[in-house]
Design a protein around this motif. Structure first.
Motif, short mmCIF file in Angstrom:
data_model
loop_
_atom_site.label_atom_id
_atom_site.label_comp_id
_atom_site.label_asym_id
_atom_site.label_seq_id
_atom_site.Cartn_x
_atom_site.Cartn_y
_atom_site.Cartn_z
N UNK A 164 0.84 -1.21 0.00
CA UNK A 164 0.00 0.00 0.00
C UNK A 164 0.87 1.25 0.00
N UNK A 165 2.02 1.21 0.68
CA UNK A 165 2.94 2.34 0.68
C UNK A 165 3.46 2.59 -0.74
N UNK A 166 3.88 1.51 -1.42
CA UNK A 166 4.37 1.66 -2.78
C UNK A 166 3.30 2.18 -3.72
N UNK A 167 2.08 1.65 -3.59
CA UNK A 167 0.97 2.10 -4.44
C UNK A 167 0.65 3.56 -4.17
N UNK A 168 0.73 3.97 -2.89
CA UNK A 168 0.46 5.37 -2.54
C UNK A 168 1.45 6.30 -3.22
N UNK A 169 2.73 5.94 -3.21
CA UNK A 169 3.74 6.78 -3.84
C UNK A 169 3.50 6.91 -5.35
N UNK A 170 3.27 5.78 -6.01
CA UNK A 170 3.14 5.78 -7.47
C UNK A 170 1.86 6.48 -7.90
N UNK A 171 0.76 6.22 -7.18
CA UNK A 171 -0.51 6.87 -7.53
C UNK A 171 -0.42 8.38 -7.36
N UNK A 172 0.24 8.82 -6.29
CA UNK A 172 0.40 10.26 -6.07
C UNK A 172 1.24 10.88 -7.17
N UNK A 173 2.28 10.18 -7.62
CA UNK A 173 3.10 10.69 -8.72
C UNK A 173 2.30 10.81 -10.00
N UNK A 174 1.42 9.82 -10.25
CA UNK A 174 0.60 9.87 -11.46
C UNK A 174 -0.40 11.02 -11.40
N UNK A 175 -0.97 11.28 -10.22
CA UNK A 175 -1.92 12.37 -10.07
C UNK A 175 -1.24 13.74 -10.15
N UNK A 176 0.02 13.82 -9.73
CA UNK A 176 0.73 15.10 -9.68
C UNK A 176 1.38 15.43 -11.02
#
Length: 376
Positions: A164-176
Motif C-alpha cells: 500500500x505504501x508503494x501504491x500510494x507513492x506511485x498513484x500520487x506521482x501519477x496524479x501530480x
C-alpha cells in the motif's frame, strides 16, 4: 524433504524417475544432502517432457546434468526437456531446456509496467504539490494496520501494508505529474558470426554441411546420420578455431609491425579494436597509480565511533530511531533509476514528514519479528 505434501498438491510425484542405474558417488550424496537441507528439488524426471522418464544427460547412459529448484520455482515450470545431444556445443552432455511462468510485478491502479501508462518523470517544480497530494487517510490506515500488527502479527498483512505504501507513492506521482507511455526498449541485436572478419568461404561451406547433417539426424535418427553429424560438427568447430587463431596471429603481427614503423597507424588500429563499453587505458592507469600511492608523512586518524565490540550484540537489537531514518533519507541521491516497484528516492524524501512515523513502526516491527519483506 520437509514438505513432501506440497509436491502432491500440485501433481508432482515424490519419486523421481531416472534411467541412470549406476550408484551415486560421493558428490552425488552431497548433492542429495544439499537438496534435503535446503528444501530444494531435482527437476529431472519429475516435470515436463521428462516426467516419469529421467532421460540420460551424458553419453546416453548417466544423469549428471540436473536442474534444481525450490518449491516456488518448481510449481511455475511450464516446460522441461532433455534435448538431443548437440556435438557442436558439448563433447558428451545433453542440453536442458526449461520454461517458467513468471508474472511481472506491478503496483495497483496507475502503477502499470510494460508499454502502458506510468507516472511521468519527477519534476522539481511540482515537488511541493507531490507532498500535498499524498492521501493522508491512506497514511492513517497504514498506521492503524501497523499498530494492529504489533499485537497480532501476520506476515501477509505486513506485506500488504508495504504494498500500500508503494501504491500510494506511485498513484500520487501519477496524479501530480500525469502519465506517460512506457517505451519498450529494443532488444540488442545479436552479432552475426558470419560477419566476422575471420569467417571465410571455408567456414561457410562447413557450416552448411553441419546444418544439413543436423537436419538429417533430426528427421532420421540412424547411427549413420549421427556419425555424420558428429563428423560435421567436429570439422566445423576445428575450422572455426583455426581461422580465429589465424586472424588473431595476423592482428598481432600487424600490431608489431605498425608499432615499429607507423605509430599513428598503431594507435588507430588499437582504437578500432577497443571495446566502446570499456574505460580508456589512461583512465585505468591513473586510477591504479593513485590508489597505490601513499603519503608516509600523513597519519590516519581513527574515528572513535568505529571502536566496536563485536562480542556485544546489544547495539544490533536496539530499536531503530526516527533520527537514524531521517539521516539515511537525507543522504539519498536524486535522479536515480527506480526499481520494479517504480519508487524513486524523490518520493521518499519529499514525503518524509508524514511518512517517518510509518517507517519507524515498520522497521522496528520487522526487526522485532525477524521478518523480511517480500517486496517493497
Amino acid at each position: 524433504m520437509n514438505e513432501p505434501n506440497n509436491l502432491l498438491n500440485i501433481g508432482i510425484p515424490l519419486q523421481r524417475a531416472s534411467q541412470d542405474t549406476s550408484r551415486p558417488n560421493g558428490h552425488g550424496y552431497k548433492l542429495i544432502d544439499l537438496c534435503k537441507n535446503s528444501n530444494l528439488y531435482l527437476v529431472n524426471g519429475r516435470v515436463g517432457e521428462d516426467r516419469g522418464i529421467g532421460q540420460p544427460t551424458c553419453k546416453g547412459s548417466s544423469v549428471i546434468d540436473y536442474a534444481i529448484a525450490s518449491f516456488t520455482v518448481l510449481e511455475r515450470i511450464l516446460k522441461f526437456k532433455v534435448n538431443e545431444f548437440e556435438p557442436l556445443f558439448s563433447d558428451i552432455h545433453n542440453p536442458l531446456t526449461m520454461r517458467l511462468n513468471i508474472h511481472t510485478a506491478s503496483g495497483k491502479h496507475h502503477a502499470v509496467i510494460n508499454n502502458e501508462l506510468t507516472p511521468r518523470k519527477w519534476n522539481t517544480k511540482e515537488a511541493k504539490h507531490y507532498s500535498e497530494n499524498i492521501n493522508k487517510e491512506t497514511v492513517n490506515d497504514i498506521n492503524v494496520i501497523l499498530n494492529e500488527l504489533c499485537e497480532h502479527f501476520s506476515k501477509e498483512k505486513l506485506n500488504g501494508a508495504v504494498e500500500r505504501i508503494g501504491t500510494l507513492f506511485v498513484d500520487t506521482a501519477a496524479d501530480t505529474f500525469g502519465y506517460t507511455q512506457a517505451r519498450v526498449r529494443a532488444r540488442h541485436k545479436r552479432e552475426n558470426t558470419r560477419n566476422k572478419a575471420w569467417f571465410g568461404n571455408h567456414c561457410r561451406t562447413l557450416r552448411r554441411k553441419y546444418t544439413e547433417a543436423r537436419s538429417a539426424y533430426k528427421q532420421r535418427k540412424t547411427p549413420d546420420n549421427k556419425q555424420r553429424l558428429l563428423n560435421a560438427s567436429k570439422s566445423y568447430r576445428n575450422v572455426i578455431r583455426k581461422y580465429v587463431n589465424k586472424h588473431n596471429w595476423k592482428t598481432e603481427q600487424r600490431l608489431t609491425e605498425l608499432s615499429q614503423h607507423d605509430t599513428h597507424g598503431f594507435w588507430k588500429l588499437l582504437k578500432e579494436k577497443q571495446d566502446p563499453t570499456l574505460p580508456p587505458l589512461n583512465t585505468l592507469y591513473d586510477y591504479f597509480k593513485n590508489i597505490n600511492s601513499s603519503d608516509d608523512n600523513t597519519t590516519e586518524e581513527k574515528d572513535p565511533s568505529f571502536n566496536i565490540d563485536f562480542e556485544d550484540t546489544t547495539m544490533l537489537n536496539e530499536s531503530i530511531l526516527q533520527e537514524e531514518i531521517l539521516a539515511v533519507v537525507k543522504n539519498l541521491k536524486n535522479n536515480k533509476a527506480c526499481g520494479i516497484d517504480q519508487i524513486i528516492n524523490e518520493y521518499i524524501k519529499q514525503t518524509i514528514g508524514c511518512m517517518v512515523p510509518v517507517y519507524v513502526k515498520l522497521f522496528n516491527l520487522c526487526l522485532n519479528m525477524a521478518s523480511f519483506l517480500i517486496r517493497g
